[in-house]
Design a protein around this motif. Sequence first.
Motif, PDB file in Angstrom:
ATOM      1  N   GLU A 141      42.082  64.196  43.411  1.00 42.56           N
ATOM      2  CA  GLU A 141      41.343  63.242  42.569  1.00 42.56           C
ATOM      3  C   GLU A 141      41.396  61.815  43.106  1.00 42.56           C
ATOM      4  OE1 GLU A 141      43.737  65.353  41.597  1.00 42.56           O
ATOM      5  OE2 GLU A 141      45.100  64.442  40.106  1.00 42.56           O
ATOM      6  N   ASP A 142      42.164  61.577  44.158  1.00 45.66           N
ATOM      7  CA  ASP A 142      42.161  60.269  44.818  1.00 45.66           C
ATOM      8  C   ASP A 142      40.995  60.136  45.795  1.00 45.66           C
ATOM      9  OD1 ASP A 142      45.735  60.510  45.020  1.00 45.66           O
ATOM     10  OD2 ASP A 142      44.567  59.304  43.604  1.00 45.66           O
ATOM     11  N   THR A 143      40.266  61.221  46.007  1.00 50.17           N
ATOM     12  CA  THR A 143      39.117  61.176  46.910  1.00 50.17           C
ATOM     13  C   THR A 143      38.081  60.184  46.403  1.00 50.17           C
ATOM     14  OG1 THR A 143      39.435  63.453  47.659  1.00 50.17           O
ATOM     15  CG2 THR A 143      37.219  62.523  47.871  1.00 50.17           C
ATOM     16  N   ALA A 144      37.717  59.224  47.262  1.00 43.89           N
ATOM     17  CA  ALA A 144      36.780  58.163  46.875  1.00 43.89           C
ATOM     18  C   ALA A 144      36.532  57.268  48.082  1.00 43.89           C
ATOM     19  CB  ALA A 144      37.347  57.330  45.726  1.00 43.89           C
ATOM     20  N   ILE A 145      35.603  56.344  47.912  1.00 48.91           N
ATOM     21  CA  ILE A 145      35.463  55.239  48.855  1.00 48.91           C
ATOM     22  C   ILE A 145      36.334  54.109  48.338  1.00 48.91           C
ATOM     23  CG2 ILE A 145      33.910  53.586  49.952  1.00 48.91           C
ATOM     24  CD1 ILE A 145      31.655  55.607  49.551  1.00 48.91           C
ATOM     25  N   TYR A 146      37.175  53.581  49.208  1.00 50.10           N
ATOM     26  CA  TYR A 146      38.109  52.528  48.836  1.00 50.10           C
ATOM     27  C   TYR A 146      37.617  51.184  49.377  1.00 50.10           C
ATOM     28  CZ  TYR A 146      41.468  55.865  47.027  1.00 50.10           C
ATOM     29  OH  TYR A 146      42.075  56.830  46.269  1.00 50.10           O
ATOM     30  N   TYR A 147      37.648  50.187  48.503  1.00 50.16           N
ATOM     31  CA  TYR A 147      37.191  48.843  48.841  1.00 50.16           C
ATOM     32  C   TYR A 147      38.295  47.826  48.592  1.00 50.16           C
ATOM     33  CZ  TYR A 147      32.524  50.934  48.219  1.00 50.16           C
ATOM     34  OH  TYR A 147      31.405  51.730  48.294  1.00 50.16           O
ATOM     35  N   CYS A 148      38.359  46.815  49.432  1.00 51.01           N
ATOM     36  CA  CYS A 148      39.211  45.682  49.106  1.00 51.01           C
ATOM     37  C   CYS A 148      38.331  44.534  48.634  1.00 51.01           C
ATOM     38  CB  CYS A 148      40.085  45.267  50.285  1.00 51.01           C
ATOM     39  SG  CYS A 148      39.218  44.614  51.703  1.00 51.01           S
ATOM     40  N   ALA A 149      38.920  43.645  47.862  1.00 50.14           N
ATOM     41  CA  ALA A 149      38.185  42.540  47.277  1.00 50.14           C
ATOM     42  C   ALA A 149      39.089  41.323  47.187  1.00 50.14           C
ATOM     43  CB  ALA A 149      37.674  42.920  45.892  1.00 50.14           C
ATOM     44  N   ALA A 150      38.452  40.159  47.183  1.00 52.62           N
ATOM     45  CA  ALA A 150      39.210  38.911  47.115  1.00 52.62           C
ATOM     46  C   ALA A 150      38.505  37.909  46.215  1.00 52.62           C
ATOM     47  CB  ALA A 150      39.386  38.320  48.516  1.00 52.62           C
ATOM     48  N   ASP A 151      39.306  37.044  45.634  1.00 56.88           N
ATOM     49  CA  ASP A 151      38.778  35.931  44.865  1.00 56.88           C
ATOM     50  C   ASP A 151      39.684  34.733  45.098  1.00 56.88           C
ATOM     51  OD1 ASP A 151      36.722  35.319  42.497  1.00 56.88           O
ATOM     52  OD2 ASP A 151      38.620  34.256  42.132  1.00 56.88           O
ATOM     53  N   PRO A 152      39.115  33.553  45.291  1.00 57.59           N
ATOM     54  CA  PRO A 152      39.964  32.394  45.592  1.00 57.59           C
ATOM     55  C   PRO A 152      40.773  31.885  44.411  1.00 57.59           C
ATOM     56  CG  PRO A 152      37.674  31.727  45.389  1.00 57.59           C
ATOM     57  CD  PRO A 152      37.699  33.223  45.337  1.00 57.59           C
ATOM     58  N   GLY A 153      40.490  32.388  43.215  1.00 56.24           N
ATOM     59  CA  GLY A 153      41.198  31.913  42.044  1.00 56.24           C
ATOM     60  C   GLY A 153      42.253  32.894  41.566  1.00 56.24           C
ATOM     61  N   ILE A 154      43.109  32.429  40.711  1.00 58.78           N
ATOM     62  CA  ILE A 154      44.096  33.298  40.065  1.00 58.78           C
ATOM     63  C   ILE A 154      43.416  33.897  38.838  1.00 58.78           C
ATOM     64  CG2 ILE A 154      46.338  33.408  38.941  1.00 58.78           C
ATOM     65  CD1 ILE A 154      47.189  31.014  40.627  1.00 58.78           C
ATOM     66  N   LEU A 155      43.123  35.170  38.916  1.00 56.00           N
ATOM     67  CA  LEU A 155      42.373  35.809  37.850  1.00 56.00           C
ATOM     68  C   LEU A 155      43.245  36.054  36.621  1.00 56.00           C
ATOM     69  CD1 LEU A 155      40.361  38.421  39.924  1.00 56.00           C
ATOM     70  CD2 LEU A 155      39.519  36.289  38.962  1.00 56.00           C
ATOM     71  N   PRO A 156      42.667  35.909  35.437  1.00 55.31           N
ATOM     72  CA  PRO A 156      43.420  36.272  34.231  1.00 55.31           C
ATOM     73  C   PRO A 156      43.655  37.770  34.212  1.00 55.31           C
ATOM     74  CG  PRO A 156      41.123  35.824  33.702  1.00 55.31           C
ATOM     75  CD  PRO A 156      41.304  35.450  35.138  1.00 55.31           C
ATOM     76  N   ASP A 157      44.649  38.171  33.498  1.00 52.49           N
ATOM     77  CA  ASP A 157      45.082  39.561  33.526  1.00 52.49           C
ATOM     78  C   ASP A 157      43.964  40.568  33.275  1.00 52.49           C
ATOM     79  OD1 ASP A 157      46.805  41.975  31.920  1.00 52.49           O
ATOM     80  OD2 ASP A 157      47.629  41.161  33.769  1.00 52.49           O
ATOM     81  N   PRO A 158      43.077  40.354  32.300  1.00 49.64           N
ATOM     82  CA  PRO A 158      42.027  41.356  32.048  1.00 49.64           C
ATOM     83  C   PRO A 158      41.064  41.552  33.219  1.00 49.64           C
ATOM     84  CG  PRO A 158      42.264  39.883  30.170  1.00 49.64           C
ATOM     85  CD  PRO A 158      43.050  39.271  31.307  1.00 49.64           C
TER      86      PRO A 158
END
Length: 126
Positions: free
Chosen positions: A88-105
């Motif tokens: 069930e881990d089969t998938a396309i995996y992506y990395c992502a970035a944001d320059p800010g500190i994101l709130p928990d949600p």
Amino acid sequence: QVQLVESGGGSVQAGGSLRLSCSASFPIPTSGSMAWFRQVPGHQREGIAALSSGSTPRYDDSVKGRFTISQDNAKNTLYLQMNTLRPEDTAIYYCAADPGILPDPLLLHFRGYNVWGQGTQVTVSS
């Protein structure tokens, strides 16, 4: 050009391990957020692991205890160590970035990030 490039995907049997890498064309934000997502065709992209400056790593329950997110600022690279892989881990995996500190949600929500890699396929066979 702001760019993220994932590598390390492949095919493994259940119980095996893989390490994904995400190379950034820019200095990994020391005061921002970075994360790994995965997506199965027909399903929404789901966040599975995230790092945000000053916070402990966040994991989705589906990977907690099996996956580890880390980063090497000197190499501008984000990693995802995946152990005890399941079909069930089969998938396309992506990395992502944001320059800010994101709130928990938003840490594990795709709407929180504005820079994405092209993805790498992970296939786990039973």
